[in-house]
Scaffold this motif. Structure first.
Motif, short mmCIF file in Angstrom:
data_model
loop_
_atom_site.label_atom_id
_atom_site.label_comp_id
_atom_site.label_asym_id
_atom_site.label_seq_id
_atom_site.Cartn_x
_atom_site.Cartn_y
_atom_site.Cartn_z
N ASP A 255 -58.96 -31.29 0.81
CA ASP A 255 -60.35 -31.41 0.37
C ASP A 255 -61.23 -31.90 1.52
OD1 ASP A 255 -62.78 -31.88 -0.84
OD2 ASP A 255 -62.00 -33.22 -2.39
N ASP A 256 -62.01 -30.99 2.09
CA ASP A 256 -62.87 -31.35 3.22
C ASP A 256 -63.94 -32.37 2.86
OD1 ASP A 256 -61.48 -29.65 4.90
OD2 ASP A 256 -62.83 -27.97 4.57
N SER A 257 -64.25 -32.51 1.58
CA SER A 257 -65.27 -33.46 1.18
C SER A 257 -64.70 -34.86 0.91
CB SER A 257 -66.01 -32.96 -0.07
OG SER A 257 -65.14 -32.92 -1.19
N ALA A 258 -63.39 -35.01 0.92
CA ALA A 258 -62.76 -36.32 0.71
C ALA A 258 -62.92 -37.17 1.97
CB ALA A 258 -61.28 -36.14 0.38
N PRO A 259 -62.99 -38.48 1.80
CA PRO A 259 -63.08 -39.36 2.98
C PRO A 259 -61.89 -39.14 3.92
CG PRO A 259 -63.46 -40.60 0.95
CD PRO A 259 -62.99 -39.23 0.54
N ILE A 260 -62.15 -39.22 5.22
CA ILE A 260 -61.11 -38.92 6.21
C ILE A 260 -59.91 -39.84 6.07
CG2 ILE A 260 -62.12 -40.36 8.03
CD1 ILE A 260 -60.43 -36.94 8.53
N GLY A 261 -60.13 -41.11 5.74
CA GLY A 261 -59.01 -42.04 5.57
C GLY A 261 -58.09 -41.61 4.43
N LEU A 262 -58.67 -41.16 3.34
CA LEU A 262 -57.88 -40.68 2.21
C LEU A 262 -57.12 -39.42 2.59
CD1 LEU A 262 -57.01 -40.84 -0.75
CD2 LEU A 262 -59.13 -39.64 -1.34
N ARG A 263 -57.79 -38.52 3.28
CA ARG A 263 -57.13 -37.28 3.71
C ARG A 263 -55.95 -37.58 4.64
NH1 ARG A 263 -61.06 -33.26 6.19
NH2 ARG A 263 -59.26 -31.92 6.00
N LEU A 264 -56.15 -38.49 5.58
CA LEU A 264 -55.07 -38.85 6.50
C LEU A 264 -53.90 -39.51 5.76
CD1 LEU A 264 -57.08 -40.19 9.55
CD2 LEU A 264 -55.75 -38.07 9.41
N PHE A 265 -54.20 -40.41 4.84
CA PHE A 265 -53.16 -41.05 4.04
C PHE A 265 -52.34 -40.00 3.30
CE2 PHE A 265 -51.80 -42.53 -0.15
CZ PHE A 265 -50.92 -43.53 0.23
N CYS A 266 -53.02 -39.04 2.69
CA CYS A 266 -52.34 -37.99 1.93
C CYS A 266 -51.49 -37.11 2.84
CB CYS A 266 -53.34 -37.16 1.14
SG CYS A 266 -54.10 -38.09 -0.21
N MET A 267 -52.00 -36.80 4.01
CA MET A 267 -51.22 -35.98 4.95
C MET A 267 -49.96 -36.72 5.41
SD MET A 267 -53.83 -33.74 7.21
CE MET A 267 -55.36 -34.62 7.33
N VAL A 268 -50.09 -38.02 5.66
CA VAL A 268 -48.92 -38.81 6.04
C VAL A 268 -47.93 -38.86 4.89
CG1 VAL A 268 -48.12 -41.13 6.63
CG2 VAL A 268 -50.11 -40.17 7.79
N LEU A 269 -48.41 -39.10 3.69
CA LEU A 269 -47.55 -39.13 2.50
C LEU A 269 -46.82 -37.81 2.33
CD1 LEU A 269 -46.64 -40.62 -0.10
CD2 LEU A 269 -48.58 -39.53 -1.24
N LEU A 270 -47.53 -36.70 2.51
CA LEU A 270 -46.91 -35.38 2.36
C LEU A 270 -45.89 -35.09 3.45
CD1 LEU A 270 -50.05 -33.33 1.32
CD2 LEU A 270 -48.13 -33.99 -0.14
N GLY A 271 -45.94 -35.81 4.55
CA GLY A 271 -45.01 -35.61 5.64
C GLY A 271 -43.72 -36.41 5.54
N THR A 272 -43.62 -37.28 4.53
CA THR A 272 -42.40 -38.08 4.39
C THR A 272 -41.26 -37.23 3.85
OG1 THR A 272 -42.98 -38.82 2.16
CG2 THR A 272 -43.72 -40.21 4.00
#
Length: 55
Positions: free
Chosen positions: A16-33
């Protein structure tokens, strides 16, 4: 929340490009576990199997 719900939530916010960058980064890290990547692989394989059976 159960695990599949958390993964779906993370997938939606990571893209979601409209989500805050911190939330997007957290989700990307979570998805990489490893546990989440394994869950996604298993889920996708199950969906492929189910869609193949429906044909």
């Amino acid at each position: 929340m159960d695990f599949p719900t958390v993964v779906a939530w993370a997938e939606s916010f990571a893209e979601d490009d409209s989500a805050p960058i911190g939330l997007r980064l957290f989700c990307m890290v979570l998805l990489g576990t490893d546990p989440v990547r394994q869950f996604i692989t298993d889920r996708d394989a199950e969906q492929d199997k189910d869609s193949g059976a429906a044909r």
